[in-house]
Design a protein around this motif. Sequence first.
Motif, PDB file in Angstrom:
ATOM      1  N   UNK A  95       0.869  -1.169   0.000  1.00 14.48           N
ATOM      2  CA  UNK A  95       0.000   0.000   0.000  1.00 14.48           C
ATOM      3  C   UNK A  95       0.914   1.230   0.000  1.00 14.48           C
ATOM      4  N   UNK A  96       0.753   2.150  -0.951  1.00 14.36           N
ATOM      5  CA  UNK A  96       1.740   3.227  -1.097  1.00 14.36           C
ATOM      6  C   UNK A  96       1.674   4.326  -0.036  1.00 14.36           C
ATOM      7  N   UNK A  97       0.786   4.194   0.931  1.00 12.97           N
ATOM      8  CA  UNK A  97       0.669   5.201   1.988  1.00 12.97           C
ATOM      9  C   UNK A  97       0.982   4.579   3.340  1.00 12.97           C
ATOM     10  N   UNK A  98       1.852   5.231   4.106  1.00 13.37           N
ATOM     11  CA  UNK A  98       2.098   4.765   5.474  1.00 13.37           C
ATOM     12  C   UNK A  98       0.831   4.911   6.298  1.00 13.37           C
ATOM     13  N   UNK A  99       0.074   5.948   6.015  1.00 19.78           N
ATOM     14  CA  UNK A  99      -1.228   6.180   6.635  1.00 19.78           C
ATOM     15  C   UNK A  99      -2.002   7.125   5.738  1.00 19.78           C
ATOM     16  N   UNK A 100      -3.309   7.002   5.611  1.00 15.85           N
ATOM     17  CA  UNK A 100      -4.188   6.058   6.292  1.00 15.85           C
ATOM     18  C   UNK A 100      -4.104   4.652   5.701  1.00 15.85           C
ATOM     19  N   UNK A 101      -4.754   3.707   6.358  1.00 14.33           N
ATOM     20  CA  UNK A 101      -4.667   2.307   5.970  1.00 14.33           C
ATOM     21  C   UNK A 101      -5.441   2.019   4.692  1.00 14.33           C
ATOM     22  N   UNK A 102      -5.003   0.976   4.012  1.00 14.72           N
ATOM     23  CA  UNK A 102      -5.770   0.468   2.867  1.00 14.72           C
ATOM     24  C   UNK A 102      -7.104  -0.084   3.348  1.00 14.72           C
ATOM     25  N   UNK A 103      -7.104  -0.691   4.528  1.00 10.96           N
ATOM     26  CA  UNK A 103      -8.297  -1.352   5.048  1.00 10.96           C
ATOM     27  C   UNK A 103      -9.458  -0.377   5.239  1.00 10.96           C
ATOM     28  N   UNK A 104      -9.156   0.841   5.709  1.00 11.82           N
ATOM     29  CA  UNK A 104     -10.221   1.809   5.947  1.00 11.82           C
ATOM     30  C   UNK A 104     -10.931   2.174   4.643  1.00 11.82           C
ATOM     31  N   UNK A 105     -10.161   2.399   3.581  1.00 12.69           N
ATOM     32  CA  UNK A 105     -10.747   2.748   2.286  1.00 12.69           C
ATOM     33  C   UNK A 105     -11.524   1.570   1.705  1.00 12.69           C
ATOM     34  N   UNK A 106     -10.959   0.378   1.819  1.00  8.22           N
ATOM     35  CA  UNK A 106     -11.638  -0.817   1.304  1.00  8.22           C
ATOM     36  C   UNK A 106     -12.955  -1.046   2.030  1.00  8.22           C
ATOM     37  N   UNK A 107     -12.960  -0.854   3.336  1.00 11.73           N
ATOM     38  CA  UNK A 107     -14.182  -1.027   4.133  1.00 11.73           C
ATOM     39  C   UNK A 107     -15.272  -0.088   3.649  1.00 11.73           C
ATOM     40  N   UNK A 108     -14.908   1.152   3.366  1.00 10.63           N
ATOM     41  CA  UNK A 108     -15.879   2.119   2.855  1.00 10.63           C
ATOM     42  C   UNK A 108     -16.387   1.702   1.485  1.00 10.63           C
ATOM     43  N   UNK A 109     -15.483   1.291   0.611  1.00 11.68           N
ATOM     44  CA  UNK A 109     -15.887   0.874  -0.736  1.00 11.68           C
ATOM     45  C   UNK A 109     -16.827  -0.322  -0.710  1.00 11.68           C
ATOM     46  N   UNK A 110     -16.583  -1.223   0.227  1.00 13.64           N
ATOM     47  CA  UNK A 110     -17.409  -2.431   0.327  1.00 13.64           C
ATOM     48  C   UNK A 110     -18.798  -2.140   0.892  1.00 13.64           C
ATOM     49  N   UNK A 111     -18.954  -0.990   1.531  1.00  9.66           N
ATOM     50  CA  UNK A 111     -20.207  -0.694   2.220  1.00  9.66           C
ATOM     51  C   UNK A 111     -20.269  -1.355   3.576  1.00  9.66           C
ATOM     52  N   UNK A 112     -19.092  -1.579   4.176  1.00  9.29           N
ATOM     53  CA  UNK A 112     -19.018  -2.258   5.479  1.00  9.29           C
ATOM     54  C   UNK A 112     -18.765  -1.288   6.629  1.00  9.29           C
TER      55      UNK A 112
END
Length: 354
Positions: A95-112
């Motif tokens: 993931x090219x960013x030290x922060x924020x996490x990839x997981x946070x963005x993925x969670x939003x995209x998933x609708x979770x």
Amino acid sequence: MSTPTLKQNPVREGTRILGIGAYRPNVIVTNADVCQWIDSSDEWIQQRTGIITRHRAPRDVSVVDMAEAAAREAIANAGIEPSQVGAVIVSTVTHPYATPSAAALITDRLGASPAPAYDVSAACAGYCYGIAQADALVRSGTAEYVVVIGAEKLSDVINNHERTISFLLGDGAGAVVIGPSDEPGIGPSVWGSDGSKWDAIGMTHSQLDIRDFAEEGMRAGTDLDLAAAGETQASLWPTLRQDGQTVFRWAVWEMAKMAKKALEVAGVTAEDLGAFVPHQANMRIVDELAKQLKLPESVIIARDIADAGNTSAASIPLATHRLLAENPELSGKLSLQIGFGAGLVFGAQVVRLP
């Protein structure tokens, strides 16, 4: 005055993998392609690694894109809605960013959202680390369903002219949904690290190298040529390298012990397995581990590396996804999985396949 008693989440007896998903980029890089950059041959690469091709993502496809696609398939196959996801764990070192996490963005995209989300940096053992954590979260009652994703765009950290590791690596993502089960479907995790070999796999440069370059110019009072500075920064961009012999010996001898321990703590033997899915690091390592475990012929061994290359945290879920697609009779059977890599770190479990 009595001290109030705190309430705790109800503890569940077991967990299991409920669904699996995968994403494989559509760019195929052959050994002939690789040999444009390094002095090698298709024959040498196949003999030393077992790799014939590897998938790499185009510029406009990110780690997050691949992870999202794999997670969507896993959620659909698990038969749940994104709103039911109680946590998202993403294992990645690209993931090219030290922060924020990839997981946070993925969670939003998933609708979770607003499920908790975080990244795990444990290289090729990261998926198994994620499984260990998801198992604990579900059994403790902290979450009902947890999405675990292994996703890597290793092509972003490859120097194509570097001989120790560049020709091994591919891109991709795999994901699973972990949920409650009436009986255990994930055995105890055997995981750990050996920091004494911390530099056996690593990066050629750090961000400090780039910063030092800039500070040196400032101290000298030099008017830096921006184009030259850009070229220097590009040449200092961190890329992967490894001490291949050290990694090979450690993986073969030490990881065989950990794999045997995972069988032992799960209370099963090699004869009870339907599949063996080691990290797809090198075909010779896969074959040597299988030999040391004395796997019977009935056990199907994942050899996804031949077509996919080494995809780090994504390799075990990608290989498992392919095994199930090609061998549907494995559904419900036991699989021994073990990941190992930079750190050096390792993780292993026996799981019941979805």
